[in-house]
Design a protein around this motif. Structure first.
Motif, mmCIF file in Angstrom:
data_model
loop_
_atom_site.group_PDB
_atom_site.id
_atom_site.type_symbol
_atom_site.label_atom_id
_atom_site.label_comp_id
_atom_site.label_asym_id
_atom_site.label_seq_id
_atom_site.Cartn_x
_atom_site.Cartn_y
_atom_site.Cartn_z
ATOM 1 N N LEU A 197 -6.841 4.919 -4.051
ATOM 2 C CA LEU A 197 -5.569 5.646 -3.965
ATOM 3 C C LEU A 197 -4.940 5.784 -5.351
ATOM 4 O O LEU A 197 -4.471 6.859 -5.728
ATOM 5 N N ALA A 198 -4.926 4.681 -6.093
ATOM 6 C CA ALA A 198 -4.325 4.699 -7.428
ATOM 7 C C ALA A 198 -5.065 5.641 -8.369
ATOM 8 O O ALA A 198 -4.463 6.230 -9.281
ATOM 9 N N GLU A 199 -6.364 5.802 -8.145
ATOM 10 C CA GLU A 199 -7.181 6.696 -8.974
ATOM 11 C C GLU A 199 -7.192 8.132 -8.438
ATOM 12 O O GLU A 199 -7.951 8.961 -8.932
ATOM 13 N N ASP A 200 -6.368 8.402 -7.429
ATOM 14 C CA ASP A 200 -6.257 9.734 -6.837
ATOM 15 C C ASP A 200 -7.577 10.218 -6.241
ATOM 16 O O ASP A 200 -7.900 11.397 -6.284
ATOM 17 N N ARG A 201 -8.349 9.283 -5.671
ATOM 18 C CA ARG A 201 -9.610 9.640 -5.025
ATOM 19 C C ARG A 201 -9.473 9.723 -3.516
ATOM 20 O O ARG A 201 -10.434 10.049 -2.816
ATOM 21 N N LEU A 202 -8.270 9.410 -2.999
ATOM 22 C CA LEU A 202 -7.995 9.497 -1.568
ATOM 23 C C LEU A 202 -6.641 10.152 -1.349
ATOM 24 O O LEU A 202 -5.729 10.031 -2.174
ATOM 25 N N ASP A 203 -6.511 10.822 -0.223
ATOM 26 C CA ASP A 203 -5.221 11.377 0.186
ATOM 27 C C ASP A 203 -4.496 10.432 1.136
ATOM 28 O O ASP A 203 -3.275 10.313 1.096
ATOM 29 N N LEU A 204 -5.269 9.763 2.001
ATOM 30 C CA LEU A 204 -4.723 8.825 2.973
ATOM 31 C C LEU A 204 -5.624 7.592 3.015
ATOM 32 O O LEU A 204 -6.827 7.698 2.790
ATOM 33 N N ALA A 205 -5.043 6.448 3.333
ATOM 34 C CA ALA A 205 -5.854 5.235 3.458
ATOM 35 C C ALA A 205 -5.251 4.320 4.510
ATOM 36 O O ALA A 205 -4.027 4.165 4.604
ATOM 37 N N LEU A 206 -6.118 3.723 5.311
ATOM 38 C CA LEU A 206 -5.727 2.697 6.276
ATOM 39 C C LEU A 206 -6.001 1.342 5.643
ATOM 40 O O LEU A 206 -7.146 1.040 5.279
ATOM 41 N N ILE A 207 -4.965 0.535 5.493
ATOM 42 C CA ILE A 207 -5.076 -0.713 4.752
ATOM 43 C C ILE A 207 -4.547 -1.862 5.594
ATOM 44 O O ILE A 207 -3.495 -1.746 6.232
ATOM 45 N N THR A 208 -5.286 -2.974 5.590
ATOM 46 C CA THR A 208 -4.913 -4.157 6.352
ATOM 47 C C THR A 208 -4.023 -5.065 5.511
ATOM 48 O O THR A 208 -4.353 -5.375 4.372
ATOM 49 N N CYS A 209 -2.898 -5.507 6.104
ATOM 50 C CA CYS A 209 -1.965 -6.398 5.414
ATOM 51 C C CYS A 209 -1.615 -7.585 6.308
ATOM 52 O O CYS A 209 -1.722 -7.508 7.528
ATOM 53 N N ARG A 210 -1.176 -8.671 5.681
ATOM 54 C CA ARG A 210 -0.575 -9.765 6.430
ATOM 55 C C ARG A 210 0.807 -9.327 6.909
ATOM 56 O O ARG A 210 1.522 -8.622 6.194
ATOM 57 N N PRO A 211 1.243 -9.758 8.097
ATOM 58 C CA PRO A 211 2.629 -9.500 8.511
ATOM 59 C C PRO A 211 3.609 -10.069 7.494
ATOM 60 O O PRO A 211 3.424 -11.177 6.987
ATOM 61 N N GLY A 212 4.626 -9.311 7.174
ATOM 62 C CA GLY A 212 5.602 -9.722 6.179
ATOM 63 C C GLY A 212 5.249 -9.292 4.776
ATOM 64 O O GLY A 212 6.077 -9.393 3.869
#
Length: 296
Positions: free
Chosen positions: A138-153
């Motif tokens: 995403l930071a390199e502008d190689r994606l338009d959308l991304a699904l990313i897993t995070c810890r709650p909070g």
């Protein structure tokens, strides 16, 4: 006078439930928390029903709120599809989306099929990578959308879904009884891999990483053969694989929050697909309303 339900109010109501509270919902709908609260009051006044109840920890869905939630989701789904079909039938272009491999089979087929029926001229490019790689892309502008897993909070982006994360093993095998515990995990950089190792280290349980794969099919090949234990979202457990817990001597794992991230510039095509993704992830295995507290 016929009662009318405002889609904007319904959308805010659903966002509060999915985001886990008024504060996070306000960020997602780009309104102040007081404005979100006012929208809920307007919806309650329209229906002459109480939708949220306050308790010691915040607020939770009232019985009438639980009853409304399913209807609200269906109404918004039809509303958005009608708007998309009638206002953007000639939409075309390319959307690059990134996702961890374990979400592909469970969620994407229906999402992409519905999107393709509405917008057959749009090309969708799917990249399967761990969340840490998706952030970089995403930071390199190689994606338009991304699904990313995070810890709650620790969520960033738009919260789509909260998922229990569980230990899993083949139903007819006892791999979890082996010493050290054999693990089949995704490659380094996967949040689930990090959570599994950290939780075992915390209780001092011996383990070995017996199998590593970039794909969920590779992980499940080892698990279903009875060769290893893995860590997955509960909703993606296939037939023949069961969840494990404290009874098998395994520690509790964090829940996962699935979030949607956008690139630096979001086209109309990408934003349209984001709407379909949002709908596709608001399914039946998310936490049941009324059974969890929703912070105010």
């Amino acid at each position: 006078m016929t009662l009318q339900l405002d889609p904007d109010l319904l959308r805010t109501f659903v966002t509060i439930v999915d985001a886990g509270g008024f504060t996070q919902a306000a960020k997602q709908v780009h309104r102040t928390q007081s404005a979100v609260s006012m929208q809920v009051r307007r919806l309650e006044e329209t229906l002459d029903r109480v939708l949220f109840e306050r308790d010691g920890r915040g607020v939770r869905l009232a019985p009438d709120g639980e009853a409304l939630l399913g209807y609200a989701r269906r109404l918004l789904k039809l509303h958005d599809e009608a708007v998309a079909a009638l206002t953007r039938p000639d939409l075309f272009g390319l959307v690059r989306i990134g996702t961890p491999d374990d979400y592909v089979d469970r969620f994407l087929p229906e999402i992409l099929a519905r999107f393709a029926r509405a917008f057959p001229r749009v090309q969708v490019e799917v990249n399967c990578e761990p969340s840490v790689n998706l952030r970089r892309m995403l930071a390199e502008d190689r994606l338009d959308l991304a699904l990313i897993t995070c810890r709650p909070g620790m969520e960033t982006g738009e919260v789509l879904r909260r998922e229990p994360v569980v230990w899993a093993a083949a139903e007819r095998h006892l791999a979890y009884e082996a010493e050290p515990l054999p693990l089949a995990l995704f490659q380094p950089g996967c949040a689930f891999r990090e959570w599994a190792v950290a939780s075992l280290n915390q209780i001092g349980k011996p383990y070995r990483i017996a199998y590593t794969s970039a794909s969920i099919s590779g992980i499940l090949a080892a698990v279903t053969a009875g060769l290893a234990v893995t860590v997955l979202s509960r909703s993606v457990l296939p037939s023949g694989v069961r969840s494990l817990g404290s009874e098998e001597g395994l520690p509790l794992l964090p829940s996962a929050t699935i979030t949607l991230h956008r690139g630096s510039t979001v086209s109309a095509v990408a934003e349209c697909l984001a709407g379909y993704i949002r709908e596709g992830f608001s399914g039946e295995t998310a936490p049941m309303p009324g059974h969890i507290a929703i912070p105010a």
